[in-house]
Design an enzyme around this catalytic site. Structure first.
Site, PDB file in Angstrom:
ATOM      1  N   ASP A  25     -11.260  23.072   9.348  1.00  0.00           N
ATOM      2  CA  ASP A  25     -10.951  22.259  10.524  1.00  0.00           C
ATOM      3  C   ASP A  25     -10.170  23.083  11.542  1.00  0.00           C
ATOM      4  O   ASP A  25      -9.365  23.936  11.170  1.00  0.00           O
ATOM      5  CB  ASP A  25     -10.113  21.046  10.086  1.00  0.00           C
ATOM      6  CG  ASP A  25     -10.054  19.963  11.146  1.00  0.00           C
ATOM      7  OD1 ASP A  25     -10.832  20.019  12.115  1.00  0.00           O
ATOM      8  OD2 ASP A  25      -9.206  19.061  11.015  1.00  0.00           O
ATOM      9  N   ASN A  73     -20.813  14.330  11.487  1.00  0.00           N
ATOM     10  CA  ASN A  73     -20.846  15.302  12.590  1.00  0.00           C
ATOM     11  C   ASN A  73     -22.021  15.106  13.539  1.00  0.00           C
ATOM     12  O   ASN A  73     -22.035  15.676  14.638  1.00  0.00           O
ATOM     13  CB  ASN A  73     -20.867  16.736  12.044  1.00  0.00           C
ATOM     14  CG  ASN A  73     -19.519  17.192  11.512  1.00  0.00           C
ATOM     15  OD1 ASN A  73     -19.442  18.114  10.699  1.00  0.00           O
ATOM     16  ND2 ASN A  73     -18.439  16.559  11.955  1.00  0.00           N
TER      17      ASN A  73
END
Length: 245
Positions: A25, A73
């Site tokens: 991340d 996503n």
């Protein structure tokens, strides 16, 4: 492909986890801080993948699972998703020879067959070419979501029970684990999330039941071999009781 030596500070005396999973991340924030487009952060993130996978092998980690593309996503802008797919193609094409040479087995979890046919073929070919390797396992989570994984496993067990193949009342945790995407992998020991966020984000929820969790402030593109070594050293200091004393 350059294979720069791992830094001498990487080896650690602490116990090495057999299976490490990383939620990668911070690519977007890394790019924003440098006034760059988000895709620049993803490109830098690919370089971090190379550094960390090599370091994990050098430290003796048996399985490394990387959360590369979640089932959520797809909600990102179409051009960003397209760029991520392009980087995945580039990574496989440029790094496959190294994985073969280093005796690494590539495994993919998640519904990656939703991707474009050429990318699916590329992934299948890469897994086939490394299938007989006997060394460390590199697991890439693509279009993966843990809740969907658990639902699919439950449905398969329910279908078998309905067909009379198994007794529904006798289903065990081992039966469920055998139906998960991660079947036959070593038990998950350590989950690391970069960028300072402190949540699992639908990643390996079942598998992480007794894993150690470590949240680090480092943005993923800045994650190095030393960052991984520090994480493993911290893991070595944990006392894992599994509910006991």
């Amino acid at each position: 492909m350059s294979t720069a030596p791992i830094l001498s500070s990487v080896p650690v005396d602490a116990a090495v986890p057999r299976h490490v999973a990383i939620i990668m991340d911070g690519n977007g924030r890394w790019a924003k801080a440098r006034h760059l487009p988000r895709v620049a952060g993803h490109k830098a993130g690919v370089e971090a993948v190379r550094r960390v996978t090599r370091a994990a092998r050098a430290m003796g980690v048996e399985a490394l699972t990387l959360y590369a593309f979640s089932s959520e996503n797809w909600r990102r802008p179409e051009d960003e998703v397209g760029a991520l797919m392009g980087l995945l193609r580039l990574f496989i094409r440029s790094d496959l020879a190294e994985l073969v040479e280093e005796n690494v087995r590539l495994r993919v979890i998640g519904d990656y067959r939703r991707f474009a046919p050429d990318l699916v073929a590329l992934v299948d070919d890469a897994m086939a070419k490394t299938a007989h390797n006997s060394g460390p396992i590199l697991v890439i989570a693509l279009n993966y979501g843990s809740q969907a994984e658990l639902v699919a496993a439950t449905r398969r067990l329910a279908a078998r029970a309905a067909a009379g193949e198994i007794d529904a009342a006798a289903i065990t945790a081992d039966d469920i684990e055998a139906e998960l995407d991660t079947a036959a992998l070593p038990p998950l020991d350590l989950v690391i999330r970069s960028s300072g966020e402190q949540r699992l984000s639908n990643f390996l929820l079942w598998q992480a039941a007794y894993a150690e969790l470590l949240f680090v402030d480092t943005l993923w593109p800045d994650f190095t071999a030393d960052t991984l070594a520090e994480a493993i050293a911290a893991f070595g200091q944990r006392q894992r009781r599994y509910g006991g004393l």
